[in-house]
Write a protein that holds these residues in place. Structure first.
Motif, PDB file in Angstrom:
ATOM      1  N   TYR A 107       0.817  -1.216   0.000  1.00 38.65           N
ATOM      2  CA  TYR A 107       0.000   0.000   0.000  1.00 38.65           C
ATOM      3  C   TYR A 107       0.848   1.262   0.000  1.00 38.65           C
ATOM      4  O   TYR A 107       0.560   2.224  -0.720  1.00 38.65           O
ATOM      5  N   THR A 108       1.925   1.265   0.793  1.00 44.07           N
ATOM      6  CA  THR A 108       2.664   2.515   0.996  1.00 44.07           C
ATOM      7  C   THR A 108       3.981   2.598   0.245  1.00 44.07           C
ATOM      8  O   THR A 108       4.433   3.694  -0.086  1.00 44.07           O
ATOM      9  N   TRP A 109       4.633   1.463  -0.024  1.00 49.37           N
ATOM     10  CA  TRP A 109       5.959   1.511  -0.643  1.00 49.37           C
ATOM     11  C   TRP A 109       5.961   0.989  -2.075  1.00 49.37           C
ATOM     12  O   TRP A 109       6.513   1.629  -2.979  1.00 49.37           O
ATOM     13  N   LEU A 110       5.347  -0.166  -2.305  1.00 48.62           N
ATOM     14  CA  LEU A 110       5.452  -0.799  -3.618  1.00 48.62           C
ATOM     15  C   LEU A 110       4.551  -0.158  -4.672  1.00 48.62           C
ATOM     16  O   LEU A 110       5.003   0.171  -5.769  1.00 48.62           O
ATOM     17  N   THR A 111       3.268   0.003  -4.354  1.00 45.96           N
ATOM     18  CA  THR A 111       2.310   0.504  -5.349  1.00 45.96           C
ATOM     19  C   THR A 111       2.718   1.852  -5.942  1.00 45.96           C
ATOM     20  O   THR A 111       2.611   2.040  -7.162  1.00 45.96           O
ATOM     21  N   PRO A 112       3.207   2.814  -5.151  1.00 39.32           N
ATOM     22  CA  PRO A 112       3.637   4.080  -5.771  1.00 39.32           C
ATOM     23  C   PRO A 112       4.776   3.919  -6.771  1.00 39.32           C
ATOM     24  O   PRO A 112       4.977   4.791  -7.622  1.00 39.32           O
ATOM     25  N   ARG A 113       5.511   2.820  -6.707  1.00 44.38           N
ATOM     26  CA  ARG A 113       6.634   2.602  -7.611  1.00 44.38           C
ATOM     27  C   ARG A 113       6.266   1.749  -8.822  1.00 44.38           C
ATOM     28  O   ARG A 113       7.040   1.673  -9.786  1.00 44.38           O
ATOM     29  N   LEU A 114       5.125   1.081  -8.769  1.00 45.62           N
ATOM     30  CA  LEU A 114       4.750   0.152  -9.839  1.00 45.62           C
ATOM     31  C   LEU A 114       4.552   0.802 -11.210  1.00 45.62           C
ATOM     32  O   LEU A 114       4.805   0.141 -12.227  1.00 45.62           O
ATOM     33  N   PRO A 115       4.078   2.055 -11.319  1.00 42.39           N
ATOM     34  CA  PRO A 115       3.928   2.627 -12.662  1.00 42.39           C
ATOM     35  C   PRO A 115       5.203   2.581 -13.492  1.00 42.39           C
ATOM     36  O   PRO A 115       5.154   2.384 -14.711  1.00 42.39           O
ATOM     37  N   GLU A 116       6.346   2.735 -12.842  1.00 43.84           N
ATOM     38  CA  GLU A 116       7.617   2.663 -13.579  1.00 43.84           C
ATOM     39  C   GLU A 116       7.781   1.291 -14.232  1.00 43.84           C
ATOM     40  O   GLU A 116       8.197   1.191 -15.396  1.00 43.84           O
ATOM     41  N   PHE A 117       7.432   0.230 -13.484  1.00 44.12           N
ATOM     42  CA  PHE A 117       7.593  -1.124 -14.034  1.00 44.12           C
ATOM     43  C   PHE A 117       6.559  -1.403 -15.123  1.00 44.12           C
ATOM     44  O   PHE A 117       6.902  -1.940 -16.180  1.00 44.12           O
ATOM     45  N   THR A 118       5.295  -1.065 -14.874  1.00 40.54           N
ATOM     46  CA  THR A 118       4.250  -1.385 -15.853  1.00 40.54           C
ATOM     47  C   THR A 118       4.433  -0.607 -17.156  1.00 40.54           C
ATOM     48  O   THR A 118       4.095  -1.105 -18.237  1.00 40.54           O
ATOM     49  N   GLN A 119       4.968   0.599 -17.081  1.00 41.65           N
ATOM     50  CA  GLN A 119       5.237   1.355 -18.296  1.00 41.65           C
ATOM     51  C   GLN A 119       6.399   0.754 -19.086  1.00 41.65           C
ATOM     52  O   GLN A 119       6.396   0.744 -20.323  1.00 41.65           O
ATOM     53  N   ALA A 120       7.397   0.228 -18.364  1.00 38.09           N
ATOM     54  CA  ALA A 120       8.549  -0.376 -19.035  1.00 38.09           C
ATOM     55  C   ALA A 120       8.238  -1.770 -19.578  1.00 38.09           C
ATOM     56  O   ALA A 120       8.873  -2.213 -20.534  1.00 38.09           O
ATOM     57  N   HIS A 121       7.238  -2.447 -18.980  1.00 34.57           N
ATOM     58  CA  HIS A 121       6.903  -3.830 -19.376  1.00 34.57           C
ATOM     59  C   HIS A 121       5.385  -3.967 -19.525  1.00 34.57           C
ATOM     60  O   HIS A 121       4.736  -4.661 -18.741  1.00 34.57           O
ATOM     61  N   PRO A 122       4.788  -3.317 -20.519  1.00 37.68           N
ATOM     62  CA  PRO A 122       3.321  -3.330 -20.652  1.00 37.68           C
ATOM     63  C   PRO A 122       2.745  -4.709 -20.956  1.00 37.68           C
ATOM     64  O   PRO A 122       1.542  -4.919 -20.798  1.00 37.68           O
ATOM     65  N   ASN A 123       3.581  -5.656 -21.368  1.00 33.50           N
ATOM     66  CA  ASN A 123       3.085  -6.996 -21.705  1.00 33.50           C
ATOM     67  C   ASN A 123       2.973  -7.898 -20.483  1.00 33.50           C
ATOM     68  O   ASN A 123       2.357  -8.976 -20.561  1.00 33.50           O
ATOM     69  N   LEU A 124       3.542  -7.498 -19.356  1.00 34.40           N
ATOM     70  CA  LEU A 124       3.533  -8.343 -18.169  1.00 34.40           C
ATOM     71  C   LEU A 124       2.369  -7.978 -17.253  1.00 34.40           C
ATOM     72  O   LEU A 124       1.970  -6.823 -17.163  1.00 34.40           O
ATOM     73  N   ARG A 125       1.823  -8.991 -16.583  1.00 33.86           N
ATOM     74  CA  ARG A 125       0.681  -8.837 -15.689  1.00 33.86           C
ATOM     75  C   ARG A 125       1.094  -9.219 -14.277  1.00 33.86           C
ATOM     76  O   ARG A 125       1.852 -10.178 -14.088  1.00 33.86           O
TER      77      ARG A 125
END
Length: 294
Positions: A107-125
């Motif tokens: 909730y506090t540490w991981l989720t705010p950082r996830l946009p960086e990963f999902t933008q770099a790897h849009p094919n991964l779920r």
């Protein structure tokens, strides 16, 4: 010597026992009895004509021959396991990353950082499990987990992710906040705690306040509950530095002018030692471990 199919059960039992250095732990992993694991190992030793383990009162230890076979068996079984997993997986599973972690950290540490990963790897779920109970890594369970603890768990490979500190925090509107200047002042206020491995007793001891009597007014199972209670002025919360950062940055909470204590435990990425991560999961773990921690 050709490897016959009837060698595989014995090799599997041996590889697990070698990895755990314990027949009982191997039996639990393989859903066998400890005597069955021992039988497989003795059968293998008899066929090979060498001792693979030294038995002693406290358990077992690999011999030089045993270490040689354990290295080869572990590598071979991991390769086979990886191929089998990839063959069983459809395209959706191939691109899906499943992992388990703490709700508060997500909730506090991981989720705010996830946009960086999902933008770099849009094919991964991503499939993220935040149940409180520790997850077993059986099929079709998670690829890996993020655990909070000492950094060593039987049968698991653990990669250090980050450490943390413990610090008292409070709402800026908390009555009498200006009078809280020393650790002993904290003990006279209503306190909020959670089910973390370290609590107020540990903080007071490290801060030099011995024999303090304090009032833990509220206790939550999760750190985010404790943080929110502090936001509403219900007391002083003992925060974990990784969890409380967004609350401090938004001004909902503020730290008190007292010491931050280094926690005994940290966060680790863990997964079964006998299993290599799938390519998608390895991509996420590599990204996770490379994140700036400050």
């Amino acid at each position: 010597m050709a490897l016959r199919a009837d060698w595989l059960p014995a090799l599997t039992a041996f590889e697990s026992a070698a990895r755990h250095q314990n027949f009982a732990h191997a039996a639990e992993e393989l859903h066998l009895t400890a005597s069955a694991v021992s039988h497989h190992v003795r059968k293998l030793e008899s066929r090979l004509g060498v001792a693979l383990f030294q038995r002693h009162a406290r358990g077992v230890a690999l011999t030089a021959d045993g270490r040689k076979l354990a290295d080869a068996a572990g590598s071979a079984l991991a390769d086979v396991d990886g191929v089998l997993r990839s063959l069983r997986s459809g395209r959706e599973d191939h691109d899906r990353i499943r992992f388990t972690t703490l709700h508060s950290l997500t909730y506090t540490w991981l989720t705010p950082r996830l946009p960086e990963f999902t933008q770099a790897h849009p094919n991964l779920r991503l499939s993220i499990d935040t149940e409180v109970a520790l997850t077993r890594f059986d099929e079709p369970g998670p690829d890996f987990g993020i655990r909070h603890g000492p950094g060593h768990w039987p049968g698991l490979t653990a990669h250090f992710l980050m450490d943390e500190g413990l610090l008292p925090v409070v709402s800026p509107n908390f009555p009498g906040i200006d009078q809280i200047r020393e650790p002993a002042d904290v003990a006279r206020q209503p306190l909020i705690s959670d089910h973390s491995r370290q609590g107020w007793h540990d903080w007071f001891r490290a801060a030099g306040v011995h024999g303090a009597k304090f009032d833990e007014r509220l206790t939550y199972t999760d750190s985010t509950g404790a943080m929110n209670a502090a936001v509403f002025g219900m007391g002083i919360a003992l925060a974990r530095s990784r969890i409380v950062t967004p609350y401090l940055e938004s001004g909902r909470l503020q730290r008190l002018p007292v010491p931050t204590v280094k926690a005994r435990w940290g966060y680790y990425v863990v997964y079964p030692s006998h299993r290599r991560l799938r390519a998608a999961a390895q991509t996420f773990v590599d990204w996770l471990l490379a994140l700036p921690k400050d």
